[in-house]
Design an enzyme around this catalytic site. Structure first.
Site, PDB file in Angstrom:
ATOM      1  N   CYS A 182       0.830  -1.201   0.000  1.00  0.00           N
ATOM      2  CA  CYS A 182       0.000   0.000   0.000  1.00  0.00           C
ATOM      3  C   CYS A 182       0.869   1.258   0.000  1.00  0.00           C
ATOM      4  O   CYS A 182       2.019   1.251   0.433  1.00  0.00           O
ATOM      5  CB  CYS A 182      -0.911   0.026   1.230  1.00  0.00           C
ATOM      6  SG  CYS A 182      -2.145  -1.291   1.240  1.00  0.00           S
ATOM      7  N   THR A 183       0.305   2.352  -0.470  1.00  0.00           N
ATOM      8  CA  THR A 183       0.991   3.632  -0.459  1.00  0.00           C
ATOM      9  C   THR A 183      -0.047   4.743  -0.441  1.00  0.00           C
ATOM     10  O   THR A 183      -1.169   4.544  -0.939  1.00  0.00           O
ATOM     11  CB  THR A 183       1.930   3.761  -1.694  1.00  0.00           C
ATOM     12  OG1 THR A 183       2.903   4.773  -1.467  1.00  0.00           O
ATOM     13  CG2 THR A 183       1.178   4.065  -2.977  1.00  0.00           C
TER      14      THR A 183
END
Length: 207
Positions: free
Chosen positions: A174-175
């Site tokens: 995730c980011t």
């Protein structure tokens, strides 16, 4: 209320790290014990783990100082154990072609891909199985894409720059950090394989 929220947030990130890492350390020790108890016979070729079994370890020196346990599956019950999970239907390192696609948490539950943004083109990634080291060169990072972009884990991953079948690796997480709004990806290709010797000598990329 704000204090309770702060405590919950702290536990979600650092508390889950502690418990997940303990679980992963135990599972890692058990795997290495099994490998020692089942040494490779002379002349025996590469042996694939049974379906659903632990696959081995991932090393990415520019991202993590420690090896990361690799388990099949990407559901929370897998990834929450501080491991890298293999996407369903992904190729395995020993396959002659395909994309060995992995996911791991960015924050909390071990956060094994927390520093994935430190990876640069040319960095090494190494997968250790019972009898083989698989050495990859990491080529390209996709900083941000939608969570529904499944093209990044296809056999020839979209956006990677690869134009035909090969033996690829994809790392996803995730980011930005501390969110799950988007996904980032890193792609690489297999450079070579090295048989594991009795001393499990590290390939030169890890020394």
């Amino acid at each position: 209320m704000s204090l309770l929220m702060g405590l919950y947030t702290a536990y979600s990130v650092w508390g889950t790290d502690y418990f997940a890492n303990r679980t992963a350390q135990s599972a890692s020790s058990e795997l290495r014990t099994r490998w020692q108890e089942q040494p490779q016979a002379a002349g025996e070729g590469q042996r694939k783990p049974p379906a659903g079994a632990t696959i081995g370890f991932l090393y990415v020196p520019s991202m993590s100082k420690s090896p990361i346990l690799i388990e099949p599956g990407t559901e929370p019950s897998v990834l929450d154990q501080a491991v890298a999970g293999v996407y369903p239907n992904a190729a395995m390192p020993w396959d002659t072609a395909g994309n060995f696609a992995l996911a791991a948490h960015r924050d909390g539950h071990g956060a094994k891909f927390h520093d994935m943004d430190r990876i640069r083109p040319g960095d090494a990634a190494v997968v250790e199985t019972r009898d083989t080291w698989y050495v990859y060169r990491l080529d390209k990072t996709l900083p941000k894409t939608g969570m529904d972009n499944t093209g990044i884990i296809r056999p020839v991953p979209e956006g990677s720059g690869y134009t035909g079948p090969g033996r690829y690796i994809t790392l996803t997480t995730c980011t930005p950090k501390y969110t799950s709004d988007y996904r980032m990806a890193v792609w690489g290709h297999l450079v070579r394989t090295v048989p594991v010797d009795a001393a499990r000598t590290l390939p030169e990329e890890l020394r």
